[in-house]
Design a protein around this motif. Structure first.
Motif, short mmCIF file in Angstrom:
data_model
loop_
_atom_site.label_atom_id
_atom_site.label_comp_id
_atom_site.label_asym_id
_atom_site.label_seq_id
_atom_site.Cartn_x
_atom_site.Cartn_y
_atom_site.Cartn_z
N PHE A 1 0.77 -1.13 0.09
CA PHE A 1 0.21 0.50 0.72
C PHE A 1 1.45 1.38 0.12
N HIS A 2 2.14 1.53 0.55
CA HIS A 2 2.74 2.32 0.81
C HIS A 2 3.64 2.11 -0.84
N ARG A 3 3.96 2.03 -1.12
CA ARG A 3 4.58 1.70 -2.79
C ARG A 3 3.48 2.20 -3.53
N GLN A 4 2.21 1.72 -3.72
CA GLN A 4 0.67 3.20 -3.88
C GLN A 4 1.00 3.85 -4.17
N ILE A 5 0.82 4.08 -2.91
CA ILE A 5 0.43 5.35 -2.52
C ILE A 5 2.07 6.55 -2.95
N VAL A 6 3.39 6.56 -3.04
CA VAL A 6 4.40 7.16 -2.64
C VAL A 6 4.56 6.85 -4.46
N GLY A 7 4.39 5.87 -5.45
CA GLY A 7 4.08 5.57 -6.31
C GLY A 7 6.22 4.94 -6.09
N GLN A 8 6.03 4.53 -7.92
CA GLN A 8 7.05 3.46 -7.95
C GLN A 8 8.40 4.26 -7.91
N GLU A 9 8.06 5.86 -8.74
CA GLU A 9 10.22 6.47 -8.26
C GLU A 9 10.34 6.78 -7.24
N ARG A 10 9.29 7.65 -5.99
CA ARG A 10 9.99 7.89 -4.86
C ARG A 10 10.00 6.66 -4.46
N TRP A 11 9.06 5.36 -4.34
CA TRP A 11 10.18 4.23 -3.56
C TRP A 11 11.43 3.66 -3.81
N SER A 12 11.42 3.62 -4.97
CA SER A 12 12.83 3.33 -5.61
C SER A 12 13.57 4.12 -5.00
N GLN A 13 13.01 5.28 -4.43
CA GLN A 13 14.81 6.82 -4.31
C GLN A 13 14.66 6.25 -2.75
N LYS B 1 6.41 3.57 7.63
CA LYS B 1 5.04 4.07 8.96
C LYS B 1 5.26 5.47 8.52
N SER B 2 5.91 6.32 7.97
CA SER B 2 6.16 7.85 7.90
C SER B 2 4.58 7.75 6.96
N GLU B 3 4.58 6.70 6.07
CA GLU B 3 3.50 7.11 4.76
C GLU B 3 1.98 7.05 5.57
N LYS B 4 0.84 6.49 5.10
CA LYS B 4 -0.41 6.02 4.85
C LYS B 4 -0.53 5.00 4.42
N GLY B 5 0.30 3.66 3.81
CA GLY B 5 0.40 2.69 4.20
C GLY B 5 0.10 1.84 5.27
N VAL B 6 0.60 1.98 6.36
CA VAL B 6 -0.04 0.95 7.59
C VAL B 6 -2.01 1.07 8.17
N SER B 7 -1.59 2.32 7.72
CA SER B 7 -3.14 2.98 7.82
C SER B 7 -4.50 2.53 7.48
#
Length: 369
Positions: free
Chosen positions: A290-302, A324-330
């Motif tokens: 969920f975190h990866r989908q929220i932040v996008g693949q480019e930011r995830w790679s970074q 944990k800093s994003e909304k993937g957990v919630s």
């Protein structure tokens, strides 16, 4: 039969690190069905054939083969509640009770509100689940290095994992045929195929490079973690000659309960970890997906690059903090509660009873973190 990677992947044991309310719900449920589910494991362990397998597993002592840890947990760690799938099948059978159209012969073969064939089905479900747990311990030797230990130990462990897993699965299939119900055979056989497909999908997506979107995650998770319980619950209703509506409710309950439990298991490293604690989690865990989908693949790679050490290895503690800093957990917590509520809704049509309350307690326990 199944593939396995050395990546960070957790096995849903239903449950290896479950909270105390889950353990209490399971313990209370065992009393309701009047059939301690540890007996299912004991019957299996006492068989001559599996005793021979256990002797061979002892030869792995001192090695790093995952099969040794699986066997140790199976025998010694009662907190894992390995037989919970069978317990849920028994509890659901008791909650639904006999069908109004059930024959007198069927009613005569019922003990404590559960038909003998339903108890056999519960054991078959556990055998299938355990077989796949053993198969999941197979090590991908292409990635093995000298520093990981002697190659011959790993090769021997893989042989035992394949043979013992196949032995359990063969016994389950024999028991399935003895139920003499074509529809039940079709249901459980298709569930076995689902688990194989789900585990294959997990192994091809559990890496940094191969990313899952939420829809794919849900499909893969149902196949590998939900199909067996959902179809076993439906099969239990079929054995008691319940109609299609009752079978559909049972299937829905099993599906949402298993999905909710998998989410709960995936969330544990993210909601229970403390500062400085060693983190272990899978790239296919729900919060990561969920975190990866929220932040996008480019930011995830970074973010992956930022948490890599000088040895080009990932610092999982830092990566956990980033997730944990994003909304993937919630988001994962919300979805877990959704599945828990759906499971509760599915059994409301069953008569109010101690057995139904037991199912409700189990469904409620998966929403607690």
């Amino acid at each position: 039969m199944t593939l396995s990677s050395r990546g960070r992947r957790t096995l849903s044991l239903f449950s290896s690190s479950a909270p105390s309310n889950w353990s209490k719900a399971v313990a209370d449920a065992e009393k309701i069905v009047g059939y301690p589910t540890s007996f299912m494991s004991l019957r299996c362990l006492l068989s001559d054939e599996l005793s021979n397998v256990a002797i061979q597993v002892k030869r792995l002592v001192g090695t790093q083969h995952p099969l040794l840890h699986t066997a140790r947990d199976f025998v010694f760690d009662s907190r894992n509640n390995l037989p919970t799938r069978g317990l849920i099948v028994l509890l659901l059978s008791k909650a639904a009770g006999p069908s109004h159209t059930a024959s007198d012969l069927l009613a005569q073969d019922t003990v404590s509100g559960i038909h003998t064939s339903q108890r056999n089905l519960a054991e078959i479900t556990e055998l299938i689940h355990t077989a796949f747990l053993v198969h999941r311990g197979i090590v991908d030797l292409k990635e093995w290095t000298v520093s990981d230990g002697p190659l011959k130990d790993m090769e021997f462990g893989n042989k035992i994992a394949v043979l013992s897993g196949d032995f359990l699965l063969a016994n389950a299939c024999t028991g399935l045929a003895q139920l003499n119900n074509t529809k039940v055979v079709e249901l459980i056989s298709s569930a076995i195929g689902d688990v194989v497909q789900g585990i294959y999908n997990e192994n091809t997506s559990n890496t940094e490079e191969n990313s899952l979107d939420v829809k794919a995650w849900e499909e893969h998770t149902f196949l590998s973690h939900g199909a067996l319980l959902a179809k076993s619950c439906q099969a239990a209703m079929e054995l008691a000659q319940h109609d299609k509506e009752a079978q559909s409710m049972a299937y829905t309950f099993g599906k949402h309960l298993s999905m909710g439990h998998k989410l709960n298991s995936d969330l544990l490293p993210f909601v229970k970890s403390s500062a400085g604690e060693s983190a272990t989690f899978s790239f296919s865990a729900a919060p990561v997906v969920f975190h990866r989908q929220i932040v996008g693949q480019e930011r995830w790679s970074q973010q992956l690059q930022q948490v890599k050490t000088r040895r080009n290895e990932l610092d999982y503690s830092k990566l956990l903090a980033a997730v944990k800093s994003e909304k993937g957990v919630s988001t994962a917590m919300d979805l877990c509660c959704y599945h828990g509520n759906k499971a509760l809704e599915a059994i409301q049509a069953f008569p109010s009873s101690e057995a139904r309350s037991g199912l409700e307690n189990i469904a409620s326990a998966i929403t607690k973190f």
